[in-house]
Scaffold this active site. Structure first.
Site, mmCIF file in Angstrom:
data_model
loop_
_atom_site.group_PDB
_atom_site.id
_atom_site.type_symbol
_atom_site.label_atom_id
_atom_site.label_comp_id
_atom_site.label_asym_id
_atom_site.label_seq_id
_atom_site.Cartn_x
_atom_site.Cartn_y
_atom_site.Cartn_z
ATOM 1 N N SER A 101 0.826 -1.134 0.110
ATOM 2 C CA SER A 101 -0.198 -0.039 0.039
ATOM 3 C C SER A 101 0.905 1.306 0.117
ATOM 4 O O SER A 101 1.737 1.140 0.554
ATOM 5 C CB SER A 101 -0.787 0.004 1.153
ATOM 6 O OG SER A 101 -1.305 1.176 1.514
ATOM 7 N N TYR A 124 -2.096 5.220 -4.004
ATOM 8 C CA TYR A 124 -2.984 6.284 -3.717
ATOM 9 C C TYR A 124 -2.411 7.478 -4.292
ATOM 10 O O TYR A 124 -1.236 7.895 -4.074
ATOM 11 C CB TYR A 124 -3.326 6.541 -2.047
ATOM 12 C CG TYR A 124 -4.070 5.508 -1.363
ATOM 13 C CD1 TYR A 124 -5.476 5.476 -1.999
ATOM 14 C CD2 TYR A 124 -3.932 4.923 -0.314
ATOM 15 C CE1 TYR A 124 -6.278 4.444 -1.068
ATOM 16 C CE2 TYR A 124 -4.526 4.067 0.415
ATOM 17 C CZ TYR A 124 -5.889 3.755 -0.115
ATOM 18 O OH TYR A 124 -6.946 2.793 0.515
ATOM 19 N N THR A 152 -6.000 2.541 -6.492
ATOM 20 C CA THR A 152 -7.182 2.274 -6.042
ATOM 21 C C THR A 152 -8.029 3.641 -6.035
ATOM 22 O O THR A 152 -7.547 4.828 -5.888
ATOM 23 C CB THR A 152 -6.941 2.192 -4.371
ATOM 24 O OG1 THR A 152 -6.394 0.852 -4.130
ATOM 25 C CG2 THR A 152 -8.192 2.173 -3.365
ATOM 26 N N ARG A 161 -16.374 7.807 9.293
ATOM 27 C CA ARG A 161 -16.126 6.489 10.132
ATOM 28 C C ARG A 161 -16.642 7.075 11.668
ATOM 29 O O ARG A 161 -15.363 7.386 12.319
ATOM 30 C CB ARG A 161 -14.757 6.156 9.839
ATOM 31 C CG ARG A 161 -14.409 5.577 8.503
ATOM 32 C CD ARG A 161 -12.969 5.118 8.127
ATOM 33 N NE ARG A 161 -12.981 4.531 6.734
ATOM 34 C CZ ARG A 161 -11.790 4.000 6.254
ATOM 35 N NH1 ARG A 161 -10.789 3.977 7.206
ATOM 36 N NH2 ARG A 161 -11.647 3.703 5.024
ATOM 37 N N HIS A 263 -13.863 -2.270 -1.019
ATOM 38 C CA HIS A 263 -13.045 -1.506 0.127
ATOM 39 C C HIS A 263 -13.515 -2.388 1.468
ATOM 40 O O HIS A 263 -13.290 -2.010 2.688
ATOM 41 C CB HIS A 263 -13.069 -0.322 0.449
ATOM 42 C CG HIS A 263 -11.556 0.346 0.817
ATOM 43 N ND1 HIS A 263 -10.762 0.889 -0.122
ATOM 44 C CD2 HIS A 263 -10.857 0.450 1.792
ATOM 45 C CE1 HIS A 263 -9.634 1.148 0.282
ATOM 46 N NE2 HIS A 263 -9.783 1.177 1.904
ATOM 47 N N ARG A 266 -15.673 -0.461 3.791
ATOM 48 C CA ARG A 266 -15.035 0.569 4.700
ATOM 49 C C ARG A 266 -15.295 1.869 3.890
ATOM 50 O O ARG A 266 -14.821 2.940 4.645
ATOM 51 C CB ARG A 266 -13.664 0.356 4.941
ATOM 52 C CG ARG A 266 -13.301 -0.843 5.599
ATOM 53 C CD ARG A 266 -11.968 -1.254 5.465
ATOM 54 N NE ARG A 266 -10.821 -0.267 6.115
ATOM 55 C CZ ARG A 266 -10.618 -0.482 7.350
ATOM 56 N NH1 ARG A 266 -11.272 -0.961 8.223
ATOM 57 N NH2 ARG A 266 -9.866 0.595 7.771
ATOM 58 N N ARG A 298 -13.103 -15.133 2.994
ATOM 59 C CA ARG A 298 -12.543 -15.746 4.321
ATOM 60 C C ARG A 298 -12.140 -17.148 4.320
ATOM 61 O O ARG A 298 -11.518 -17.575 5.076
ATOM 62 C CB ARG A 298 -13.923 -15.566 5.264
ATOM 63 C CG ARG A 298 -14.029 -14.010 5.451
ATOM 64 C CD ARG A 298 -13.108 -13.212 6.175
ATOM 65 N NE ARG A 298 -13.358 -12.005 6.269
ATOM 66 C CZ ARG A 298 -13.060 -10.997 5.429
ATOM 67 N NH1 ARG A 298 -12.256 -11.361 4.527
ATOM 68 N NH2 ARG A 298 -13.199 -9.788 5.842
ATOM 69 N N GLY A 317 -7.768 -9.451 2.682
ATOM 70 C CA GLY A 317 -7.174 -8.411 3.339
ATOM 71 C C GLY A 317 -7.198 -8.489 4.849
ATOM 72 O O GLY A 317 -6.280 -9.068 5.617
ATOM 73 N N ARG A 318 -8.393 -8.396 5.667
ATOM 74 C CA ARG A 318 -8.650 -8.472 7.102
ATOM 75 C C ARG A 318 -8.141 -9.914 7.556
ATOM 76 O O ARG A 318 -7.312 -9.976 8.599
ATOM 77 C CB ARG A 318 -9.710 -8.144 7.567
ATOM 78 C CG ARG A 318 -9.929 -6.583 7.390
ATOM 79 C CD ARG A 318 -11.427 -6.168 7.537
ATOM 80 N NE ARG A 318 -11.997 -6.382 6.304
ATOM 81 C CZ ARG A 318 -13.091 -6.100 6.036
ATOM 82 N NH1 ARG A 318 -14.197 -5.144 6.952
ATOM 83 N NH2 ARG A 318 -13.795 -6.460 4.764
HETATM 84 C C1 FMN Z 1 -7.053 -1.451 8.091
HETATM 85 C C2 FMN Z 1 -7.064 -1.545 6.318
HETATM 86 C C3 FMN Z 1 -6.399 -0.923 5.687
HETATM 87 C C4 FMN Z 1 -6.598 -0.816 4.271
HETATM 88 N N1 FMN Z 1 -5.751 -0.246 3.587
HETATM 89 C C5 FMN Z 1 -5.896 -0.134 2.230
HETATM 90 C C6 FMN Z 1 -4.862 0.589 1.437
HETATM 91 O O1 FMN Z 1 -3.823 1.166 1.897
HETATM 92 N N2 FMN Z 1 -4.961 0.571 0.142
HETATM 93 C C7 FMN Z 1 -6.186 -0.172 -0.628
HETATM 94 O O2 FMN Z 1 -6.168 -0.274 -1.705
HETATM 95 N N3 FMN Z 1 -6.868 -0.786 0.304
HETATM 96 C C8 FMN Z 1 -6.734 -0.853 1.635
HETATM 97 N N4 FMN Z 1 -7.869 -1.423 2.323
HETATM 98 C C9 FMN Z 1 -8.845 -2.276 1.771
HETATM 99 C C10 FMN Z 1 -8.337 -3.783 1.186
HETATM 100 O O3 FMN Z 1 -7.311 -3.664 0.180
HETATM 101 C C11 FMN Z 1 -9.682 -4.412 0.836
HETATM 102 O O4 FMN Z 1 -9.855 -3.895 -0.259
HETATM 103 C C12 FMN Z 1 -10.504 -5.021 1.911
HETATM 104 O O5 FMN Z 1 -10.184 -4.824 3.332
HETATM 105 C C13 FMN Z 1 -11.744 -5.696 1.581
HETATM 106 O O6 FMN Z 1 -11.006 -7.233 1.764
HETATM 107 P P1 FMN Z 1 -11.035 -8.149 2.889
HETATM 108 O O7 FMN Z 1 -12.613 -8.252 3.318
HETATM 109 O O8 FMN Z 1 -10.511 -9.125 2.678
HETATM 110 O O9 FMN Z 1 -10.539 -7.310 4.187
HETATM 111 C C14 FMN Z 1 -7.466 -1.773 3.853
HETATM 112 C C15 FMN Z 1 -8.712 -2.527 4.692
HETATM 113 C C16 FMN Z 1 -8.185 -2.385 5.719
HETATM 114 C C17 FMN Z 1 -9.060 -3.260 6.845
HETATM 115 O O1 173 Z 2 -8.570 2.497 6.094
HETATM 116 C C1 173 Z 2 -8.418 2.057 4.897
HETATM 117 O O2 173 Z 2 -9.637 1.399 4.322
HETATM 118 C C2 173 Z 2 -7.456 2.623 4.096
HETATM 119 O O3 173 Z 2 -7.517 2.284 3.005
HETATM 120 C C3 173 Z 2 -6.599 3.578 4.362
HETATM 121 C C4 173 Z 2 -5.300 3.031 4.828
HETATM 122 C C5 173 Z 2 -4.350 3.958 5.322
HETATM 123 C C6 173 Z 2 -4.562 5.348 5.466
HETATM 124 C C7 173 Z 2 -5.970 5.631 5.174
HETATM 125 C C8 173 Z 2 -6.852 4.935 4.652
#
Ligand code: FMN
Ligand code: 173
Length: 377
Positions: A101, A124, A152, A161, A263, A266, A298, A317-318
Site C-alpha cells: 500500500s 493512492y 485504488t 467513520r 474496500h 469501509r 474468508r 485483506g483482514r
Molecule cells: C486496516 C485496513 C487498511 C486498508 N488499507 C488499504 C490501502 O492502503 N489501500 C487499499 O487499496 N485498500 C486498503 N484496504 C482495503 C483492502 O485492500 C480490501 O479492499 C478490503 O479490506 C476488503 O478485503 P477483506 O474483506 O479481505 O478485508 C484496507 C483495509 C483495511 C481493513
Molecule cells: O482504512 C482504509 O481502508 C484505508 O484504505 C486507509 C489506509 C491507510 C490510510 C488511510 C486509509
C-alpha cells in the site's frame, strides 16, 4: 516380463508375501506394483481421462496465470495500510504476492530488501499538482522490482467513520503509514520548500501534509490515466470497480485489469456486495482484461465462488491482518496456509483438479436469498 494376477486366498494374509517372492523367483511379477507410490500412476495408465479424473483429484493444481506470470495459487495479499498498528512485523513475506500500500509502514526500498516474492504496488494517487511525487513513487516501485501497479479508486477521501471520529484515531495523521511519503525525495524537497521544515522537525505536521497529498478529496478523471500509462512499464489494474459502466471505461482506457472490490464496506456506506456485481462485470469485460476479486474472502469456498464466477484471483485483506495481529508473521502465514488448504480440499470435493477448471456449473444461485445483505462485503 510375465505378470501374475494373484487371487484372494482365504484369510491367510501373511502368505501373500511369500507367494509374491516365490512367483518373482520364477520371473513372474505382480500385475500391479506393491509400492503404494506407484498405484496412482498405474491406474492413470489404465484408465480413460474421465474415469481417472473421478478418483484422481488428490493432487490439485491451484496455480493461475496473471499478466503472463504464473503464480502458485490464486491468492493475493490485499493492500492494507498502517500495518504497524497491528504488529511490529508489519509487512510479511510469503508465496502469495504482496500488494504494498501507499500507506504501508515501511518504505518501498525496505520492503523490497526484505522480500524476494512477487511484489505489486498500490497507489493512492496524488493530485495533478503533485504529478512529480506520483512519478517519483512509480519510479521507486519499478526500481524495487514491483511487477504490477494497482490504482485504488474508492478512497480518494476517507469515508465517514464514526468509531474513528469518536476516538480521534487516524494513524496516518500520527506518522504511521506515511513511510513511503516520508522516504520520497521529491516529497521531502517539496515539503521543505513549502514549510521551511524537515519531516523530523515535526512529524505530525509532515503527516498532515502527506495526507493532503494522497487523500486530497480531489477526483481524478479517466483521461488522467495517461499519466500512469506513460510512467509505468507493466500492467496497471484499477481497484474498487463496482459497476459494468466503470469496468467498460477501464477497458476503453487501456487498463490491463480491474479488482471488483468495495474496500470491504469501509468506504461507501451501503455499497453493493462485490460478489453480487462480479458476474455481470465478468460478462461485460472478462474477455478484454483480467478481473480480480476482493472483499469478504474468508474461506476456500469463497475463493472458489469468485473464481467460478470469472475472477482470476482473489485479494485477502483482514484475515491476514488478524493473523498478523495475533502472532506476527507466523500468524499471517498460518492464515494464508489455512485458506489455501481449505481451497485445495474444497476444489477436490467438487471434483476438480485445477482452479482453471472452475466455472459456474459448480454453483447454484439461490435467487432472492441475501443472507449477508446487512454487512455488504
Ligand atoms: C486496516 C485496513 C487498511 C486498508 N488499507 C488499504 C490501502 O492502503 N489501500 C487499499 O487499496 N485498500 C486498503 N484496504 C482495503 C483492502 O485492500 C480490501 O479492499 C478490503 O479490506 C476488503 O478485503 P477483506 O474483506 O479481505 O478485508 C484496507 C483495509 C483495511 C481493513
Ligand atoms: O482504512 C482504509 O481502508 C484505508 O484504505 C486507509 C489506509 C491507510 C490510510 C488511510 C486509509
Amino acid at each position: 516380463m510375465p505378470t501374475h494376477h494373484f487371487k484372494e486366498d482365504g484369510h491367510n494374509y501373511g502368505a501373500y508375501q511369500s507367494d509374491i517372492y516365490k512367483m518373482g523367483l520364477k520371473g513372474i511379477r505382480p500385475s500391479v506394483s506393491t509400492d503404494p507410490r506407484n498405484w496412482e500412476a498405474e491406474a492413470k495408465k489404465a484408465l480413460s481421462a474421465n474415469a481417472f479424473g473421478y478418483v484422481g483429484n488428490t493432487h490439485r493444481d491451484l496455480s493461475v496465470e496473471l499478466f503472463g506470470t504464473k503464480y502458485p495459487n490464486p491468492l493475493l495479499m490485499a493492500p492494507v495500510g498502517v500495518n504497524k498498528i497491528f504488529h511490529n512485523d508489519g509487512e510479511e513475506d510469503c508465496s502469495v504476492p504482496y500488494i504494498m500500500s501507499t500507506a504501508a509502514s515501511t518504505s518501498i526500498e525496505d520492503m523490497a530488501a526484505a522480500s524476494d516474492g512477487h511484489k505489486w504496488f498500490q497507489l493512492y494517487w496524488p493530485m495533478r499538482k503533485d504529478d512529480d511525487i506520483t512519478i517519483s513513487m512509480l519510479q521507486r516501485a519499478q526500481k524495487a522490482g514491483v511487477e504490477v501497479l494497482v490504482v485504488t479508486l474508492d478512497l480518494w477521501a476517507l469515508s465517514w467513520r464514526p468509531s474513528d471520529l469518536d476516538n480521534a484515531y487516524v494513524p496516518f495523521f500520527l506518522g504511521i503509514g506515511d513511510q513511503i511519503g516520508f522516504s520520497d525525495p521529491v516529497f521531502q524537497k517539496k515539503y521543505q520548500q513549502q514549510s521551511g521544515k524537515t519531516i523530523e522537525d515535526d512529524v505530525r505536521a509532515a503527516a498532515m501534509n502527506w495526507e493532503g497529498v494522497v487523500f486530497s478529496g480531489e477526483a481524478h478523471k479517466w483521461e488522467d490515466l495517461e499519466l500512469l500509462k506513460a510512467n509505468w512499464k507493466g500492467p496497471i489494474v484499477l481497484k474498487g470497480i463496482q459497476t459494468v459502466e466503470d469496468a467498460k471505461l477501464a477497458v476503453e482506457h487501456g487498463m490491463d485489469g480491474i479488482i471488483v472490490d468495495n474496500h470491504g464496506g469501509r468506504q461507501y456506506d451501503g455499497a453493493v456486495g462485490s460478489l453480487d456485481m462480479l458476474p455481470e462485470i465478468v460478462d461485460a469485460v472478462g474477455d478484454k482484461l483480467t478481473v480480480l476479486f476482493g472483499s469478504g474472502i474468508r474461506t476456500g469456498a469463497d475463493v472458489m465462488k469468485a473464481i467460478a464466477l470469472g475472477a482470476k484471483a482473489c485479494l485477502v485483506g483482514r484475515p491476514i491482518i488478524y493473523g498478523l495481529a495475533a502472532d506476527g508473521e507466523a500468524g499471517a502465514t498460518h492464515v494464508l496456509k489455512c485458506m489455501l488448504a481449505d481451497l485445495d480440499m474444497n476444489l477436490g470435493l467438487v471434483g476438480h483438479n485445477s482452479c482453471k477448471d472452475l466455472n459456474r456449473n459448480v454453483l447454484r444461485r439461490n435467487e432472492g436469498f441475501l443472507p449477508h445483505a446487512a454487512t455488504s462485503n
